[in-house]
Design an enzyme around this catalytic site. Structure first.
Site, short mmCIF file in Angstrom:
data_model
loop_
_atom_site.label_atom_id
_atom_site.label_comp_id
_atom_site.label_asym_id
_atom_site.label_seq_id
_atom_site.Cartn_x
_atom_site.Cartn_y
_atom_site.Cartn_z
N GLU A 181 0.81 -1.22 0.00
CA GLU A 181 0.00 0.00 0.00
C GLU A 181 0.84 1.27 0.00
OE1 GLU A 181 -3.72 -0.01 0.38
OE2 GLU A 181 -3.46 -2.06 -0.31
N HIS A 208 -4.46 1.73 7.39
CA HIS A 208 -3.06 2.01 7.09
C HIS A 208 -2.39 2.55 8.35
CE1 HIS A 208 -4.29 2.69 2.64
NE2 HIS A 208 -3.72 1.51 2.76
N CYS A 260 -2.89 11.31 3.71
CA CYS A 260 -3.25 10.48 2.55
C CYS A 260 -3.01 11.22 1.24
CB CYS A 260 -4.72 10.07 2.63
SG CYS A 260 -5.09 8.81 3.85
#
EC number: 3.5.3.23
Length: 448
Positions: free
Chosen positions: A174, A250, A371
């Site tokens: 990721e 995450h 993000c």
């Protein structure tokens, strides 16, 4: 040689919508099917970029993806003209159309993992595009991501690009959302911190029970090998499975690091003391002084951290050595979180200031300030080799806001995704954007 960390923020794409596609992301699921505002989303992101630029930070822009992804729909059996492909998908498999329209590439912390030249075996900045194979709508991003990054960092003398890892569960990757780098100075060798949710092959590591762990240990190790990182310059740590099950999909939802500092929640990791000791020891051997700031669960619970995105923040170094924390408006709206932050900044510690930004459109889909940005540490020579068209300036900000006003819709619902005109609008906008950012031909419709 002077070095700096550049934040390349993702520009929100024209198809920004609330499809509720990300299982395990509480905000994404809870706001599913609501009407979105792509224009507002893009302008909110640009406002943050402009503000950081005006504070003296080097700021860049990372272009969005072409959506709907007609090629992905064709690979799943839909045929005919582009308009017919979209209409068939809307009629026969609307979830697939929604996935092909996702604007999730805006969260470029998932675009790639980046290692600065001071850490790598060949003295180049290394990029590995993330395969994002845990979610279909994100797994289709990396081919375009690689082309866009290649157009931004094109000089092979300074930059090395690696293809995404194999698109299988064992190598779920990721990107930078699970990667942090600690260093005394951005231009000096540092310690790269990889956080994983599970191991694909070693059963000694516990796994979450409710939501998927998206990053594997094996993927993190593979990226470290590709980038040629030294064993004494890498630390691997496991996320606490319980916080993954609480919506921490995450690591950047529960911890953020910068320079010599790790800001984290008490429940973020397993074997925390061992991990902190390893970070302190390895950074210490490089002349650094690792420091950590633990947020106690008694002051801020995991639920509050997830809802406010306290840790999905940007921790930035000021010229005077103090640190600035960039947080979303939701942190101010959460009484416990805001009380903690007020105490943090008034204590005379490392983090001296908090700045709040309205990123509601992104937040409602599950992504905050962290993000939205990909961090790239560069020395002066490397920064000069970056495509200058993607570095934010006042004129570029004005041009991009005009571009958004011209091309983006004020409102978008799921039913609007079936409109073939949306594809034409997106392609027209992106064709113009590649000229503004001087990227060349990076999108499938420009290449095929």
């Amino acid at each position: 040689m002077k070095s700096c960390e550049v934040n390349f923020d993702g520009l929100v794409g024209p198809t920004h919508n609330y499809g509720g596609l990300s299982y395990g992301n509480v905000a994404s699921q809870s706001n599913s099917q609501q009407s979105s505002n792509p224009k507002e989303a893009a302008l909110q992101g640009l406002a943050k970029m402009k503000a950081l630029m005006e504070m003296g930070f080097v700021q860049g822009v990372l272009a969005p993806q072409e959506r709907p992804d007609v090629a992905a729909l064709r690979s799943l059996g839909f045929a005919g003209t582009d308009a017919q492909v979209i209409q068939q998908a809307a009629k026969q498999a609307m979830p697939l159309l929604v996935a092909s329209c996702s604007a999730s590439s805006m969260w470029v912390a998932n675009a790639a993992t980046v290692s600065p030249s001071a850490d790598t075996f060949d003295g180049r900045v290394h990029f590995t595009a993330a395969n994002l194979n845990c979610k279909y709508h994100r797994s289709i991003e990396h081919p375009t991501t690689s082309r866009v990054l290649g157009a931004m960092f094109a000089d092979q003398k300074h930059f090395a690009h690696h293809a995404a890892l194999p698109a299988v569960a064992q190598f779920g990757d990721e990107g930078a959302a699970n990667h942090t780098r600690f260093c005394r100075d951005y231009g000096e060798a540092g310690v790269e911190f990889f956080v994983f949710g599970r191991s694909a092959f070693d059963t000694r590591y516990p796994a979450p029970q409710k939501y998927p762990a998206r990053q594997t240990l094996e993927a993190s190790q593979a990226v470290a090998r590709l980038h040629g990182l030294r064993d004494d310059g890498v630390v691997y740590a496991q996320q606490n499975p319980a916080v993954i099950d609480a919506g921490v999909f995450h690591n950047d939802v529960i911890a953020v690091g910068n320079g010599e500092v790790l800001f984290y929640h008490e429940d973020a990791f397993l074997n925390t003391d061992q991990m902190l000791g390893e970070l302190q020891g390895k950074l210490g051997k490089l002349g650094g002084n690792f420091q950590s700031i633990c947020v106690p669960r008694a002051q801020v619970g995991v639920e509050d951290a997830v809802r406010s995105y306290l840790f999905n923040s940007q921790l930035l170094s000021r010229a005077d050595g103090s640190m600035l924390l960039i947080v979303p408006e939701e942190c101010r709206a959460n009484e416990r979180v805001w009380q903690y932050l007020q105490g943090l900044t008034s204590s005379g510690g490392l983090i001296r200031e908090v700045k709040v930004f309205d990123l509601k459109q992104s937040m409602q889909n599950g992504g905050g300030p962290a993000c939205l940005r990909l961090r790239v540490a560069l020395n002066e020579t490397e920064l000069a080799a970056v495509n200058p068209g993607v570095i934010m300036t006042a004129p570029l900000y004005d041009t991009l806001t005009q571009w958004v006003d011209k091309h983006y819709r004020d409102s978008l619902r799921e039913t609007d995704l079936a409109d073939p005109q949306l594809l034409l609008e997106c392609r027209t906008a992106l064709d113009e954007l590649t000229q503004i950012l001087k990227l060349g031909s990076v999108y499938p419709f420009q290449i095929n």
